[in-house]
Design a protein around this motif. Structure first.
Motif: not given
Length: 601
Positions: A239-243, A254-258, A274-276
């Motif tokens: 339940g926690t958003s993590v970048p 590469v930046v990813s966010v769940a 996620s970014t390319r």
């Protein structure tokens, strides 16, 4: 493949990479050397520009290069861009996750509702249900067929990659693989044979890799494997958003966010945005290229301004140096130093100093030539007399004639001795004044000592010398900066000159006065005075205007030497007639007055 073979292959690959970088560096350095050699041979950089111009241009360009390098290496644009991208992905992820949860969530056919659980959930009672229990009790899941049409229009404009994982970490949807009905998939396949990049490209890639090295974790593509391999997905399932920011194997960011996909606080799955690879790096590269273009323009402006500045400095300096060389090598012609005295900077001061020095040098040359001519003329007279006397001496018939000839010979020898002594003193004067260190000299004490010694030496056979020093306020009102022995020589010369023209019953006065910033010393006699037309001529070398009976007793250099000494101290020496009524001669003169004016210290 064994572990040892794998390590050996890695060492071989690393060695091959290093060797390629070395070869690339050698090729780049060789090309750079050839370019600079071409510039030196074909551009006016070597022959048209002076050394000072090259130094000014190079130093200004070095300063600009250091500034641009610092901006490119330390600019905060990249960090700000990463933060902005993270916030953008978080916002997009929350929006997409809510849309998916609202429209793509479906009930399983085995929904079992517990009213007490729903009341606990509605009241927000802590510990009412965890994500797994809640999801299991409600039986919600994500339908890929409903999620795909929602995900496609939301993700496609952003250019990001979206993946949806269920509660177990299994991949449900991937924006890189799903497609709409009737859409033809097209993938860019790698070329069959990859050519090795040239040396310049390899060098640039090596520099880029070293300057853009990130201290970040490595991003690994897992494909369709379980999404829990990504730490952000595991955290999002709770339940926690993590970048997270990573770098791929090419060194690209590469930046990813769940973001958890939730309905009624139940986690149905995870949305991973996620970014390319290279998106952020391309933006940073474009920004840096903009800085480079601006720096190139600034470098061109710097070169132009440096050349203008160098032209205002190196050009005049070159002309002054060339004129100085002409002065040194010229034999007959008088070279002229360029006049830049209208400039108020150091170049104008240098031009004025060189012009003054050159003029002083020419005056010194003229003085030496004139002095040599005067010395030759003055020495010829006694030498001619000596030769005549020595030639006549053997022909003398009586002792009286021989005695007169011997007296003439002795007189001429003494005259030659005085001339040589005075000439030697005059020739050493400038050099001694330049070598000696000027010290404070109290002229009042000097006059008292000189006059007292003069009266003691010439007591009874010459006019008495009277000293009159006027009172002046201050601790040392009669102090000057100079050479005590030479100033004493001036006073002695003027006293000797006054005594030679004054009658035995006459009076010689030495009067000292302080007038403003100058000290005035006057030596007055009771002699016949000086003819008006000779007031300046008496200071010429070897000029003398004395009675016939005193012929040959003076060399005519005393007053000339005295004026040189006073001039070297920044003062003036001049003569005037006292002009008293009832004078002793027919010209109405009552004696002469020699005036010395020196700047007070």
């Amino acid at each position: 493949m064994t572990v040892e073979a794998d390590r050996s292959w890695e060492r071989t690959e690393a060695t091959t990479t290093k060797e390629r970088v070395r070869r690339a560096l050698r090729v780049v350095f060789d090309r750079t050397r050839r370019v600079f050699a071409w510039l030196a041979d074909y551009l006016p950089f070597k022959y048209g520009f002076s050394s000072l111009t090259r130094r000014i241009v190079v130093l200004n360009l070095i300063g600009l290069a250091i500034l641009v390098s610092g901006i490119l290496y330390l600019n905060q644009f990249r960090a700000g861009l990463i933060d902005a991208k993270v916030q953008s992905l978080l916002t997009q992820g929350e929006i997409i996750a809510r849309a998916v949860a609202a429209s793509a969530g479906v009930d399983t056919n085995e929904v079992q509702l517990d009213p007490e659980k729903l009341l606990e959930i509605a009241s927000g009672h802590p510990g009412a249900a965890d994500d797994d229990a809640l999801g299991g009790s409600l039986g919600f899941t994500i339908d890929p067929e409903r999620a795909a049409p929602i995900l496609r229009p939301l993700v496609k404009p952003t250019g990001s990659r979206a993946r949806i994982y269920n509660r177990d970490g299994a991949l449900i949807l991937d924006s890189d693989t799903f497609y709409s009905r009737g859409e033809v998939l097209r993938y860019d396949l790698p070329p069959p044979g990859t050519e090795e990049p040239d040396a310049l490209t390899q060098f640039w890639q090596a520099v880029k890799t070293r300057t853009t090295k990130y201290d970040l974790p490595l991003y690994t593509e897992i494909g369709g494997a379980n999404g829990k391999a990504y730490p952000e997905v595991t955290s999002a399932l709770t339940g926690t958003s993590v970048p997270i920011v990573r770098v791929n194997e090419k060194g690209e960011l590469v930046v990813s966010v769940a973001v958890p996909v939730q309905r009624m606080r139940a986690v149905l799955g995870v949305l991973l945005l996620s970014t390319r690879g290279g998106d952020i790096d391309n933006i940073v590269a474009a920004e840096r290229w903009g800085i480079v273009r601006v720096s190139l323009f600034a470098a061109a402006v710097t070169i132009v301004l440096s050349l203008i500045l160098a032209n205002t400095i190196a050009g005049p300096v070159q002309r002054l140096a060339a004129a100085a060389e002409r002065v040194r090598h010229s034999v007959k012609a008088r070279a002229e130093i360029p006049d830049f005295t209208d400039r108020t900077d150091e170049i104008g001061h240098l031009s004025g100093a060189l012009r003054d020095m050159t003029n002083a040098l020419y005056r010194r040359i003229d003085a030496i030539e004139s002095f040599a001519a005067d010395v030759s003329h003055e020495l010829k007279n006694p030498l001619t007399s000596l030769r005549s006397a020595t030639e006549t001496l053997p022909l003398a018939k009586n002792e009286d004639a021989k005695q007169r000839l011997l007296e003439i010979i002795q007189h001429d020898v003494k005259r030659l001795d005085r001339l040589i002594s005075d000439i030697s003193d005059a020739s050493r004067l400038d050099a001694e004044l330049a070598r000696e260190v000027a010290t404070p000299v109290d002229m009042a004490e000097l006059l008292r000592a000189t006059v007292s010694l003069f009266n003691d030496i010439h007591r009874g056979d010459t006019p008495e010398v009277v000293l009159d020093i006027a009172y002046a306020p201050g601790a040392h009102p009669y102090r000057v900066t100079g050479h005590e022995s030479r100033l004493s020589q001036v006073v002695v010369n003027l006293l000797d000159n006054a005594i030679s023209f004054s009658p035995p019953e006459g009076r010689i006065a030495v009067v000292a006065r302080r007038t403003g910033s100058e000290i005035q010393i006057a030596v007055e006699d009771d002699g016949p005075g000086i003819a008006t037309e000779n007031l300046e001529r008496i200071f010429e070398r070897f000029y003398t205007d004395r009675p016939q009976e005193n012929f040959g007793q003076n060399s005519g250099l005393g007053l000339n030497i005295s004026r040189q000494i006073v001039g070297a101290h920044g003062g003036r020496l001049f003569a005037e007639n006292r002009g008293a009524a009832g004078a002793k001669n027919g010209n109405g003169n009552g004696g002469a007055r020699f005036v010395i004016r020196l700047p007070a210290a």
